[in-house]
Write a protein that holds these residues in place. Structure first.
Motif, PDB file in Angstrom:
ATOM      1  N   ALA A  53      45.095  38.659  41.861  1.00 29.47           N
ATOM      2  CA  ALA A  53      45.556  38.903  43.229  1.00 29.47           C
ATOM      3  C   ALA A  53      45.054  37.821  44.175  1.00 29.47           C
ATOM      4  CB  ALA A  53      45.080  40.282  43.696  1.00 29.47           C
ATOM      5  N   HIS A  54      43.817  37.375  43.965  1.00 26.76           N
ATOM      6  CA  HIS A  54      43.267  36.321  44.807  1.00 26.76           C
ATOM      7  C   HIS A  54      44.043  35.018  44.615  1.00 26.76           C
ATOM      8  CE1 HIS A  54      40.314  34.037  47.067  1.00 26.76           C
ATOM      9  NE2 HIS A  54      40.145  33.218  46.033  1.00 26.76           N
ATOM     10  N   SER A  55      44.393  34.692  43.376  1.00 31.73           N
ATOM     11  CA  SER A  55      45.152  33.469  43.102  1.00 31.73           C
ATOM     12  C   SER A  55      46.545  33.539  43.713  1.00 31.73           C
ATOM     13  CB  SER A  55      45.246  33.250  41.588  1.00 31.73           C
ATOM     14  OG  SER A  55      43.964  33.120  41.019  1.00 31.73           O
ATOM     15  N   ILE A  56      47.190  34.708  43.605  1.00 36.91           N
ATOM     16  CA  ILE A  56      48.519  34.869  44.187  1.00 36.91           C
ATOM     17  C   ILE A  56      48.461  34.733  45.705  1.00 36.91           C
ATOM     18  CG2 ILE A  56      50.386  36.523  44.541  1.00 36.91           C
ATOM     19  CD1 ILE A  56      49.764  37.622  41.750  1.00 36.91           C
ATOM     20  N   ALA A  57      47.415  35.275  46.306  1.00 33.95           N
ATOM     21  CA  ALA A  57      47.274  35.169  47.762  1.00 33.95           C
ATOM     22  C   ALA A  57      47.106  33.713  48.185  1.00 33.95           C
ATOM     23  CB  ALA A  57      46.075  36.008  48.224  1.00 33.95           C
ATOM     24  N   ILE A  58      46.357  32.931  47.412  1.00 35.62           N
ATOM     25  CA  ILE A  58      46.171  31.512  47.743  1.00 35.62           C
ATOM     26  C   ILE A  58      47.502  30.774  47.668  1.00 35.62           C
ATOM     27  CG2 ILE A  58      45.119  29.370  46.949  1.00 35.62           C
ATOM     28  CD1 ILE A  58      42.675  30.936  46.150  1.00 35.62           C
ATOM     29  N   ARG A  79      37.065  34.371  33.669  1.00 31.46           N
ATOM     30  CA  ARG A  79      37.515  35.625  33.096  1.00 31.46           C
ATOM     31  C   ARG A  79      38.657  36.193  33.929  1.00 31.46           C
ATOM     32  NH1 ARG A  79      31.677  38.565  31.887  1.00 31.46           N
ATOM     33  NH2 ARG A  79      30.925  37.046  30.321  1.00 31.46           N
ATOM     34  N   LYS A  80      39.709  36.610  33.241  1.00 36.60           N
ATOM     35  CA  LYS A  80      40.924  37.087  33.908  1.00 36.60           C
ATOM     36  C   LYS A  80      40.770  38.561  34.283  1.00 36.60           C
ATOM     37  CE  LYS A  80      45.930  37.104  33.371  1.00 36.60           C
ATOM     38  NZ  LYS A  80      46.114  38.454  33.896  1.00 36.60           N
ATOM     39  N   THR A  81      40.889  38.848  35.565  1.00 36.08           N
ATOM     40  CA  THR A  81      40.855  40.212  36.063  1.00 36.08           C
ATOM     41  C   THR A  81      41.969  40.408  37.079  1.00 36.08           C
ATOM     42  OG1 THR A  81      39.335  39.689  37.865  1.00 36.08           O
ATOM     43  CG2 THR A  81      38.349  40.330  35.746  1.00 36.08           C
ATOM     44  N   ASP A  82      42.287  41.649  37.378  1.00 35.19           N
ATOM     45  CA  ASP A  82      43.330  41.937  38.371  1.00 35.19           C
ATOM     46  C   ASP A  82      42.931  41.415  39.752  1.00 35.19           C
ATOM     47  OD1 ASP A  82      44.758  43.157  36.395  1.00 35.19           O
ATOM     48  OD2 ASP A  82      44.171  45.208  36.946  1.00 35.19           O
ATOM     49  N   ALA A  83      41.662  41.519  40.077  1.00 40.03           N
ATOM     50  CA  ALA A  83      41.213  41.049  41.390  1.00 40.03           C
ATOM     51  C   ALA A  83      41.385  39.543  41.509  1.00 40.03           C
ATOM     52  CB  ALA A  83      39.753  41.446  41.604  1.00 40.03           C
ATOM     53  N   ARG A  84      41.039  38.801  40.462  1.00 37.21           N
ATOM     54  CA  ARG A  84      41.187  37.340  40.518  1.00 37.21           C
ATOM     55  C   ARG A  84      42.667  36.934  40.494  1.00 37.21           C
ATOM     56  NH1 ARG A  84      36.267  37.701  37.671  1.00 37.21           N
ATOM     57  NH2 ARG A  84      34.623  36.496  38.689  1.00 37.21           N
ATOM     58  N   MET A 129      45.844  30.635  35.477  1.00 37.49           N
ATOM     59  CA  MET A 129      44.987  29.662  36.155  1.00 37.49           C
ATOM     60  C   MET A 129      44.278  30.357  37.324  1.00 37.49           C
ATOM     61  SD  MET A 129      45.985  26.046  37.929  1.00 37.49           S
ATOM     62  CE  MET A 129      44.760  25.058  38.735  1.00 37.49           C
ATOM     63  N   LEU A 130      42.974  30.123  37.450  1.00 40.18           N
ATOM     64  CA  LEU A 130      42.193  30.741  38.511  1.00 40.18           C
ATOM     65  C   LEU A 130      41.783  29.688  39.525  1.00 40.18           C
ATOM     66  CD1 LEU A 130      39.935  33.095  36.381  1.00 40.18           C
ATOM     67  CD2 LEU A 130      41.966  33.708  37.674  1.00 40.18           C
ATOM     68  N   PHE A 131      42.105  29.945  40.785  1.00 40.27           N
ATOM     69  CA  PHE A 131      41.727  29.028  41.856  1.00 40.27           C
ATOM     70  C   PHE A 131      40.353  29.450  42.382  1.00 40.27           C
ATOM     71  CE2 PHE A 131      46.300  29.064  41.650  1.00 40.27           C
ATOM     72  CZ  PHE A 131      46.616  27.719  41.691  1.00 40.27           C
ATOM     73  N   ASP A 132      39.359  29.336  41.573  1.00 45.09           N
ATOM     74  CA  ASP A 132      38.034  29.781  41.961  1.00 45.09           C
ATOM     75  C   ASP A 132      37.014  29.054  41.105  1.00 45.09           C
ATOM     76  OD1 ASP A 132      36.058  31.061  43.251  1.00 45.09           O
ATOM     77  OD2 ASP A 132      36.708  33.100  42.765  1.00 45.09           O
ATOM     78  N   THR A 133      35.778  29.112  41.523  1.00 40.87           N
ATOM     79  CA  THR A 133      34.705  28.485  40.771  1.00 40.87           C
ATOM     80  C   THR A 133      34.011  29.536  39.919  1.00 40.87           C
ATOM     81  OG1 THR A 133      33.167  28.862  42.591  1.00 40.87           O
ATOM     82  CG2 THR A 133      34.318  26.748  42.546  1.00 40.87           C
ATOM     83  N   GLY A 134      33.192  29.087  39.000  1.00 35.87           N
ATOM     84  CA  GLY A 134      32.481  30.019  38.150  1.00 35.87           C
ATOM     85  C   GLY A 134      33.245  30.277  36.874  1.00 35.87           C
ATOM     86  N   HIS A 135      32.969  31.395  36.204  1.00 33.50           N
ATOM     87  CA  HIS A 135      33.628  31.691  34.939  1.00 33.50           C
ATOM     88  C   HIS A 135      35.099  32.019  35.185  1.00 33.50           C
ATOM     89  CE1 HIS A 135      33.798  35.953  35.930  1.00 33.50           C
ATOM     90  NE2 HIS A 135      32.543  35.857  36.337  1.00 33.50           N
TER      91      HIS A 135
END
Length: 315
Positions: A16-21, A9-14, A1-7
Motif C-alpha cells: 500500500a505504501h508503494s502504491i501510494a508513492i 519483506r513483502k507485506t500488505d502495508a508495504r 518492488m519496495l520503495f523503502d529502505t531496510g529489508h
C-alpha cells in the motif's frame, strides 16, 4: 518492488505504501466519480440476465412436463400461449397425471411472471439509454440490452486511447501467432468477456438480415476465411463501429460544456466514473513518472541565527 529502505519483506502495508508513492508521482490519474445512471444500468442488466437464466430453466422444466403429459407433441421453442393450449387439451384421471399437470400449470404461471419482469427491465434499460443521449441502438444488432451493457461496462470512453485499445479490451483484437514465414493470428481469450458476448450478439444479428455486416462477412468468406474466422473479423469491425459511436456520443454530450480535454476527445477530462472497469495498459503505454514535487516545508532557521542577523543589522 519496495520503495523503502531496510529489508524487502513483502507485506500488505508495504504494498500500500508503494502504491501510494506511485500515485503521488503520477500526474495522469483520473478522479473517481460515482455515476448513478451507469450504476443503475449495471444493476438492471445484471437483473435481466438473471431473469433470462431463470426463464430458460423454467421453460426446460415446463417442456419436460408437457412431454410426459402429451408424448410426441413437445415443442422446442414453446411460448406461453402454446403451453396454455397444450395444458387445456389434457385432462389426466390418475393421481400422477393430475399432479404432473398441476406442477406444469405452476411452471407456466412462473414463466408468465418472469417474462413480464424481463419486459419491464428491458423497457427501463431503453429509457435510461435514450435519456443519456446514446445512439448505440442506431447500430444494427444493438438493442436496449446490448447498448445498456456497453454503456455500463465502458463508462468513460476517453480512458481508451484509440480503437485498437478498445478492441483489445473487448477481446475482439486477434493475437499475433506468426512463426517464420507463416503469418497468422489466433483468437484472444482476454478482455471483457461480457462485452465480447454483446458484440457477438450484434454480429450474429447482422448476419440474419441484409446489412453491411453480412456483406463484409461474405467478402471475408470469399477471401478464403472459415466461417468462424470471418465472424471474428466482423466482430472486430463492430468493435470499431461501437467505439466511434461512443466517442461521438461523448463529444455531443460534452460539446456544449467544454472544448477538447486532455483525453484527446471533446469534453474528455481527468475524471472517471465508478462504473468503469480498468482496462489493461502495458507498462510501455504510459511514460514513467518524473520526480515528485517537494512536499516538505523548508527548514526554518534557528533562533540564534535570527538573533545574529538582527545584531548585525543594528551594528
Amino acid at each position: 518492488m519496495l520503495f523503502d529502505t531496510g529489508h524487502n519483506r513483502k507485506t500488505d502495508a508495504r504494498d500500500a505504501h508503494s502504491i501510494a508513492i506511485v500515485a503521488v508521482r503520477t500526474k495522469t490519474l483520473r478522479l473517481l466519480q460515482v455515476d448513478g445512471e451507469l450504476e443503475a444500468l449495471r444493476m438492471l442488466t445484471d437483473r435481466r440476465e438473471a431473469l433470462t437464466r431463470r426463464r430458460v430453466q423454467t421453460v426446460d422444466r415446463l417442456q419436460a412436463l408437457l412431454a410426459e403429459l402429451l408424448p410426441g407433441q413437445a415443442k422446442r421453442d414453446i411460448t406461453t400461449g402454446q403451453a396454455k393450449a397444450m395444458l387445456a387439451s389434457v385432462r389426466p384421471r390418475d393421481i400422477a397425471g393430475r399432479t404432473r399437470r398441476r406442477i406444469a400449470a405452476d411452471e407456466l404461471a412462473e414463466l408468465i411472471a418472469v417474462e413480464a419482469k424481463i419486459k419491464k427491465a428491458t423497457a427501463e434499460l431503453k429509457a435510461i439509454v435514450l435519456a443519456r443521449g446514446s445512439r448505440l441502438m442506431d447500430i444494427h444488432g444493438v438493442g436496449p440490452v446490448v447498448a445498456a451493457r456497453i454503456l455500463a461496462d465502458v463508462g468513460d470512453v476517453a480512458r481508451f486511447a484509440d480503437r485498437n485499445r478498445f478492441a483489445s479490451w473487448t477481446g475482439t483484437a486477434p493475437l499475433d501467432a506468426s512463426s517464420g514465414e507463416h503469418d497468422r493470428h489466433r483468437l484472444s481469450r482476454a478482455g471483457n468477456r461480457r462485452m465480447n458476448h454483446m458484440i457477438h450478439i450484434a454480429a450474429v444479428t447482422q448476419l440474419r438480415i441484409d446489412t453491411d455486416g453480412r456483406t463484409y462477412y461474405r467478402h471475408k468468406r470469399a477471401e478464403g476465411k472459415k466461417p468462424l474466422e470471418a465472424l471474428r473479423c466482423l466482430k472486430r469491425r463492430l468493435s470499431d463501429v461501437i467505439y466511434r459511436q461512443l466517442v461521438a456520443d461523448a463529444e455531443l454530450a460534452a460539446g456544449t460544456n467544454s472544448e477538447a480535454g486532455p483525453g484527446g476527445h471533446c469534453g474528455a477530462s481527468q475524471e472517471s466514473c465508478a462504473a468503469d472497469l480498468p482496462p489493461h495498459i502495458d507498462t510501455s503505454d504510459q511514460p514513467l513518472p518524473g520526480p515528485a514535487q517537494p512536499t516538505l516545508r523548508a527548514a526554518s532557521t534557528s533562533r540564534k541565527s535570527r538573533r545574529n542577523r538582527v545584531l548585525t543589522a543594528a551594528g
